[in-house]
Design a protein around this motif. Structure first.
Motif, PDB file in Angstrom:
ATOM      1  N   ARG A  37       5.668 -19.236   1.139  1.00  0.00           N
ATOM      2  CA  ARG A  37       7.046 -19.210   0.627  1.00  0.00           C
ATOM      3  C   ARG A  37       7.671 -17.814   0.687  1.00  0.00           C
ATOM      4  NH1 ARG A  37       5.072 -22.322  -4.156  1.00  0.00           N
ATOM      5  NH2 ARG A  37       5.248 -24.460  -3.515  1.00  0.00           N
ATOM      6  N   GLY A  38       8.231 -17.491   1.786  1.00  0.00           N
ATOM      7  CA  GLY A  38       8.897 -16.206   1.901  1.00  0.00           C
ATOM      8  C   GLY A  38       9.110 -15.841   3.351  1.00  0.00           C
ATOM      9  N   CYS A  39       9.564 -14.636   3.558  1.00  0.00           N
ATOM     10  CA  CYS A  39       9.797 -14.192   4.923  1.00  0.00           C
ATOM     11  C   CYS A  39       8.659 -13.263   5.358  1.00  0.00           C
ATOM     12  CB  CYS A  39      11.137 -13.483   5.032  1.00  0.00           C
ATOM     13  SG  CYS A  39      11.196 -11.894   4.199  1.00  0.00           S
ATOM     14  N   PRO A  40       8.278 -13.311   6.628  1.00  0.00           N
ATOM     15  CA  PRO A  40       7.181 -12.463   7.108  1.00  0.00           C
ATOM     16  C   PRO A  40       7.442 -10.974   6.897  1.00  0.00           C
ATOM     17  CG  PRO A  40       7.673 -14.169   8.706  1.00  0.00           C
ATOM     18  CD  PRO A  40       8.732 -14.250   7.643  1.00  0.00           C
ATOM     19  N   MET A  41       8.687 -10.534   7.007  1.00  0.00           N
ATOM     20  CA  MET A  41       8.984  -9.117   6.799  1.00  0.00           C
ATOM     21  C   MET A  41       8.707  -8.723   5.353  1.00  0.00           C
ATOM     22  SD  MET A  41       9.617  -6.504   8.230  1.00  0.00           S
ATOM     23  CE  MET A  41      10.629  -5.236   8.823  1.00  0.00           C
ATOM     24  N   CYS A  42       9.031  -9.609   4.419  1.00  0.00           N
ATOM     25  CA  CYS A  42       8.757  -9.334   3.010  1.00  0.00           C
ATOM     26  C   CYS A  42       7.255  -9.235   2.760  1.00  0.00           C
ATOM     27  CB  CYS A  42       9.355 -10.428   2.127  1.00  0.00           C
ATOM     28  SG  CYS A  42      11.134 -10.594   2.288  1.00  0.00           S
ATOM     29  N   TRP A  43       6.480 -10.079   3.432  1.00  0.00           N
ATOM     30  CA  TRP A  43       5.023 -10.024   3.274  1.00  0.00           C
ATOM     31  C   TRP A  43       4.497  -8.700   3.804  1.00  0.00           C
ATOM     32  CZ3 TRP A  43       4.696 -15.103   6.409  1.00  0.00           C
ATOM     33  CH2 TRP A  43       5.189 -16.155   5.646  1.00  0.00           C
ATOM     34  N   ALA A  44       5.007  -8.270   4.961  1.00  0.00           N
ATOM     35  CA  ALA A  44       4.546  -7.028   5.568  1.00  0.00           C
ATOM     36  C   ALA A  44       4.881  -5.826   4.682  1.00  0.00           C
ATOM     37  CB  ALA A  44       5.147  -6.852   6.955  1.00  0.00           C
ATOM     38  N   VAL A  45       6.094  -5.796   4.161  1.00  0.00           N
ATOM     39  CA  VAL A  45       6.502  -4.696   3.288  1.00  0.00           C
ATOM     40  C   VAL A  45       5.662  -4.688   2.021  1.00  0.00           C
ATOM     41  CG1 VAL A  45       8.391  -3.833   1.856  1.00  0.00           C
ATOM     42  CG2 VAL A  45       8.825  -4.537   4.204  1.00  0.00           C
ATOM     43  N   GLY A  46       5.436  -5.858   1.446  1.00  0.00           N
ATOM     44  CA  GLY A  46       4.602  -5.955   0.249  1.00  0.00           C
ATOM     45  C   GLY A  46       3.184  -5.493   0.510  1.00  0.00           C
ATOM     46  N   LEU A  47       2.632  -5.842   1.665  1.00  0.00           N
ATOM     47  CA  LEU A  47       1.282  -5.417   2.009  1.00  0.00           C
ATOM     48  C   LEU A  47       1.207  -3.902   2.161  1.00  0.00           C
ATOM     49  CD1 LEU A  47      -1.614  -6.116   2.783  1.00  0.00           C
ATOM     50  CD2 LEU A  47      -0.822  -6.376   5.140  1.00  0.00           C
TER      51      LEU A  47
END
Length: 70
Positions: A37-47
């Motif tokens: 549930r979210g956008c891949p860019m948000c996952w990358a930034v969070g990581l």
């Protein structure tokens, strides 16, 4: 944690099983995306933020910002 394991497991499985099962394995990809549930860019930034937490400090002086190790 469970949602992340299901999401990333389904995404990885869709790519790993591509040779064995064929294009049908790509049906796991939407399951993984729904679980995360979210956008891949948000996952990358969070990581990146999680990995660098406490290791990098931003200092801004006279309109110029730099990153340095803590």
């Amino acid at each position: 944690m469970v949602r992340g394991a299901i999401g990333f497991g389904a995404l990885a499985g869709s790519l790993v099983l591509l040779r064995a099962v064929g294009p049908a394995s790509l049906l796991l990809a939407p399951i993984g995306l729904v679980a995360l549930r979210g956008c891949p860019m948000c996952w990358a930034v969070g990581l990146v933020e999680t990995v660098s937490a406490g290791r990098l400090r931003r200092s801004c002086t006279e309109g110029s910002c730099t990153l340095r190790r803590a």
